[in-house]
Scaffold this motif. Structure first.
Motif, PDB file in Angstrom:
ATOM      1  N   GLY A   1       0.827  -1.214   0.000  1.00  0.00           N
ATOM      2  CA  GLY A   1       0.000   0.000   0.000  1.00  0.00           C
ATOM      3  C   GLY A   1       0.855   1.256   0.000  1.00  0.00           C
ATOM      4  N   ALA A   2       1.896   1.274   0.830  1.00  0.00           N
ATOM      5  CA  ALA A   2       2.783   2.438   0.890  1.00  0.00           C
ATOM      6  C   ALA A   2       3.510   2.627  -0.436  1.00  0.00           C
ATOM      7  N   PHE A   3       3.992   1.532  -1.014  1.00  0.00           N
ATOM      8  CA  PHE A   3       4.700   1.607  -2.291  1.00  0.00           C
ATOM      9  C   PHE A   3       3.758   2.094  -3.389  1.00  0.00           C
ATOM     10  N   ASN A   4       2.532   1.603  -3.408  1.00  0.00           N
ATOM     11  CA  ASN A   4       1.559   2.040  -4.419  1.00  0.00           C
ATOM     12  C   ASN A   4       1.285   3.535  -4.307  1.00  0.00           C
ATOM     13  N   ARG A   5       1.138   4.036  -3.086  1.00  0.00           N
ATOM     14  CA  ARG A   5       0.902   5.470  -2.909  1.00  0.00           C
ATOM     15  C   ARG A   5       2.097   6.277  -3.422  1.00  0.00           C
ATOM     16  N   ALA A   6       3.304   5.785  -3.185  1.00  0.00           N
ATOM     17  CA  ALA A   6       4.499   6.484  -3.679  1.00  0.00           C
ATOM     18  C   ALA A   6       4.518   6.498  -5.207  1.00  0.00           C
ATOM     19  N   VAL A   7       4.132   5.411  -5.829  1.00  0.00           N
ATOM     20  CA  VAL A   7       4.102   5.357  -7.296  1.00  0.00           C
ATOM     21  C   VAL A   7       3.056   6.329  -7.834  1.00  0.00           C
ATOM     22  N   TYR A   8       1.904   6.426  -7.169  1.00  0.00           N
ATOM     23  CA  TYR A   8       0.892   7.383  -7.609  1.00  0.00           C
ATOM     24  C   TYR A   8       1.411   8.810  -7.498  1.00  0.00           C
ATOM     25  N   ILE A   9       2.100   9.110  -6.411  1.00  0.00           N
ATOM     26  CA  ILE A   9       2.664  10.455  -6.237  1.00  0.00           C
ATOM     27  C   ILE A   9       3.686  10.736  -7.334  1.00  0.00           C
TER      28      ILE A   9
END
Length: 147
Positions: A110-118
């Motif tokens: 989840g944290a990695f996905n949010r970073a990719v979206y950013i």
């Protein structure tokens, strides 16, 4: 990342180098490279901090629903500071071991996905800014720069 860099870095460098005289091309190149390196370091630091914060927040929200002693929950939160190297505390037994392992995995993803979206949004905004603010120079019909 490669496509994004190819789409944004080459035109930006061309625009910077094309905007200065040959006498100042070395300075322009140095400034362009310095700003690019500083931006990369800053982005990695900020996104890295965000990812760790997001991971710990997800773990904290996930352990609320687990049926275990508060001391074990505190140990899990201490391990969450290790991010991807987080290990299940030794005191856990049975089904809780699998639940905590799954919680760590889900929180990491989840944290990695949010970073990719950013990162994707920042890349899109950079491309949009380039489209808006970088204007091509006028070219004559024979391909030479017009005055």
């Amino acid at each position: 990342l490669g496509i994004g860099m190819g789409i944004t870095v080459a035109p930006l460098t061309t625009a910077v180098m094309g905007a200065v005289s040959e006498n100042n091309s070395g300075i322009a190149s140095g400034i362009n490279n310095t700003v690019a390196r500083a931006a990369g370091v800053l982005a990695i630091a900020l996104i890295g901090a965000f990812v760790l914060f997001s991971f710990k927040e997800a773990v904290e929200q996930g352990i609320v629903h687990l049926d275990m002693a508060n001391e074990l929950k505190a140990e899990i939160m201490q391990e969450a500071a290790n991010f991807s190297a987080a290990k299940v505390p030794v005191g856990l037994t049975g089904n809780n071991v699998g639940l905590v392992e799954q919680l760590f995995r889900d929180s990491f993803l989840g944290a990695f996905n949010r970073a990719v979206y950013i990162a994707s949004m920042l890349t899109f905004m950079g491309a949009l800014m380039a489209l808006i603010f970088i204007q091509p120079k006028n070219m004559s019909k024979d391909g030479e720069l017009a005055d």
